[in-house]
Motif scaffolding. Structure first.
Motif, mmCIF file in Angstrom:
data_model
loop_
_atom_site.group_PDB
_atom_site.id
_atom_site.type_symbol
_atom_site.label_atom_id
_atom_site.label_comp_id
_atom_site.label_asym_id
_atom_site.label_seq_id
_atom_site.Cartn_x
_atom_site.Cartn_y
_atom_site.Cartn_z
ATOM 1 N N ARG A 141 0.851 -1.187 0.000
ATOM 2 C CA ARG A 141 0.000 0.000 0.000
ATOM 3 C C ARG A 141 0.883 1.232 0.000
ATOM 4 O O ARG A 141 1.858 1.305 0.740
ATOM 5 N N ASP A 142 0.529 2.192 -0.838
ATOM 6 C CA ASP A 142 1.278 3.431 -0.961
ATOM 7 C C ASP A 142 1.154 4.238 0.328
ATOM 8 O O ASP A 142 0.036 4.493 0.788
ATOM 9 N N PRO A 143 2.274 4.641 0.955
ATOM 10 C CA PRO A 143 2.203 5.370 2.226
ATOM 11 C C PRO A 143 1.439 6.685 2.132
ATOM 12 O O PRO A 143 0.762 7.079 3.062
ATOM 13 N N TYR A 144 1.537 7.361 0.986
ATOM 14 C CA TYR A 144 0.817 8.630 0.814
ATOM 15 C C TYR A 144 -0.699 8.390 0.812
ATOM 16 O O TYR A 144 -1.452 9.146 1.419
ATOM 17 N N ALA A 145 -1.133 7.311 0.151
ATOM 18 C CA ALA A 145 -2.558 6.983 0.118
ATOM 19 C C ALA A 145 -3.054 6.583 1.504
ATOM 20 O O ALA A 145 -4.167 6.945 1.901
ATOM 21 N N VAL A 146 -2.232 5.859 2.258
ATOM 22 C CA VAL A 146 -2.605 5.453 3.615
ATOM 23 C C VAL A 146 -2.733 6.682 4.511
ATOM 24 O O VAL A 146 -3.693 6.808 5.286
ATOM 25 N N ALA A 147 -1.788 7.611 4.404
ATOM 26 C CA ALA A 147 -1.837 8.839 5.211
ATOM 27 C C ALA A 147 -3.080 9.657 4.867
ATOM 28 O O ALA A 147 -3.764 10.174 5.762
ATOM 29 N N ARG A 148 -3.391 9.761 3.582
ATOM 30 C CA ARG A 148 -4.569 10.504 3.150
ATOM 31 C C ARG A 148 -5.847 9.830 3.657
ATOM 32 O O ARG A 148 -6.763 10.483 4.129
ATOM 33 N N GLN A 149 -5.881 8.499 3.594
ATOM 34 C CA GLN A 149 -7.052 7.744 4.033
ATOM 35 C C GLN A 149 -7.280 7.894 5.539
ATOM 36 O O GLN A 149 -8.404 8.036 5.995
ATOM 37 N N ARG A 150 -6.195 7.870 6.307
ATOM 38 C CA ARG A 150 -6.297 7.992 7.764
ATOM 39 C C ARG A 150 -6.443 9.444 8.211
ATOM 40 O O ARG A 150 -6.804 9.704 9.351
ATOM 41 N N GLY A 151 -6.107 10.381 7.340
ATOM 42 C CA GLY A 151 -6.182 11.789 7.692
ATOM 43 C C GLY A 151 -5.083 12.243 8.619
ATOM 44 O O GLY A 151 -5.283 13.105 9.487
ATOM 45 N N VAL A 152 -3.877 11.665 8.463
ATOM 46 C CA VAL A 152 -2.730 12.040 9.297
ATOM 47 C C VAL A 152 -1.546 12.359 8.393
ATOM 48 O O VAL A 152 -1.578 12.127 7.185
ATOM 49 N N GLU A 153 -0.456 12.891 8.995
ATOM 50 C CA GLU A 153 0.756 13.163 8.217
ATOM 51 C C GLU A 153 1.496 11.861 7.918
ATOM 52 O O GLU A 153 1.302 10.860 8.585
ATOM 53 N N LEU A 154 2.380 11.940 6.933
ATOM 54 C CA LEU A 154 3.154 10.772 6.518
ATOM 55 C C LEU A 154 4.030 10.247 7.638
ATOM 56 O O LEU A 154 4.159 9.031 7.818
ATOM 57 N N SER A 155 4.635 11.126 8.444
ATOM 58 C CA SER A 155 5.503 10.686 9.536
ATOM 59 C C SER A 155 4.715 9.905 10.590
ATOM 60 O O SER A 155 5.229 8.985 11.219
ATOM 61 N N LYS A 156 3.459 10.246 10.755
ATOM 62 C CA LYS A 156 2.597 9.566 11.728
ATOM 63 C C LYS A 156 2.304 8.127 11.279
ATOM 64 O O LYS A 156 2.142 7.231 12.109
ATOM 65 N N VAL A 157 2.243 7.882 9.976
ATOM 66 C CA VAL A 157 1.965 6.545 9.454
ATOM 67 C C VAL A 157 3.092 5.584 9.852
ATOM 68 O O VAL A 157 2.846 4.455 10.261
ATOM 69 N N PHE A 158 4.343 6.052 9.774
ATOM 70 C CA PHE A 158 5.487 5.181 10.052
ATOM 71 C C PHE A 158 5.873 5.155 11.525
ATOM 72 O O PHE A 158 6.347 4.151 12.025
#
Length: 172
Positions: free
Chosen positions: A153-170
């Motif tokens: 899954r693309d990290p940018y798409a996951v961040a957008r889906q969750r509504g958080v910043e990219l650093s928060k995803v990782f």
């Protein structure tokens, strides 16, 4: 990246490099003796997230490779590549072939066996830790690697889906 999100990409729009993964000589026994032909599995990719594989069969090696390249261009998929590596761990399965892909830090290189290495390098992955478990048949390993890449899954798409910043995803 779920299987529904994978779109077909037109081969005419991008510059592709091809790699021959394996060539096998196969024999058909007929009344007059053995008739030999060749089977080639080929991987094509642009080195920037677009990759495909194909199988070609013919009586000559060059013809089988050409057919494999044409087949691979019909089966192109886009996979997410994040900072030169895969975004997260994934396990791919196909038949008896099982592969494990893990992200690696910059400078690690592609730590993978022959068939997996060809797929990952064609996709544009520069740093990855990979292990092939089970079957070493190149057909099964290539298809299992594609299965693992299709789960990414693309990290940018996951961040957008969750509504958080990219650093928060990782970093949670």
């Amino acid at each position: 990246m779920s299987k529904q999100n994978i779109k077909a990409i037109k081969a005419s729009e991008i510059e592709l490099q091809e790699k021959v993964v394996a060539i096998k000589r196969v024999a058909k026994v007929v009344k007059g003796g053995r008739r030999f032909s060749f089977s080639a599995i080929v991987v094509v990719g642009d080195g920037n997230g677009v990759v495909g594989y194909g199988l070609g069969k013919a009586n000559e090696v060059t013809d089988s490779i050409t057919k494999g390249i044409d087949d691979a261009k019909k089966n192109l998929v886009r996979v997410p590549v994040f900072k030169g590596t895969v975004p997260h761990d994934a396990i791919g399965k196909f038949g008896g072939g099982h592969v494990l892909l893990k992200p690696a830090s910059t400078g690690t290189g592609v730590i993978a066996g022959g068939a997996m290495r060809a797929v990952l390098e064609s996709a544009g992955v520069h740093d990855v830790l990979a292990k092939s478990k089970g079957s070493s048949n190149p057909h099964n390993v290539v298809k299992a690697t594609f299965d693992a890449l299709s789960q990414m899954r693309d990290p940018y798409a996951v961040a957008r889906q969750r509504g958080v910043e990219l650093s928060k995803v990782f970093n949670g």
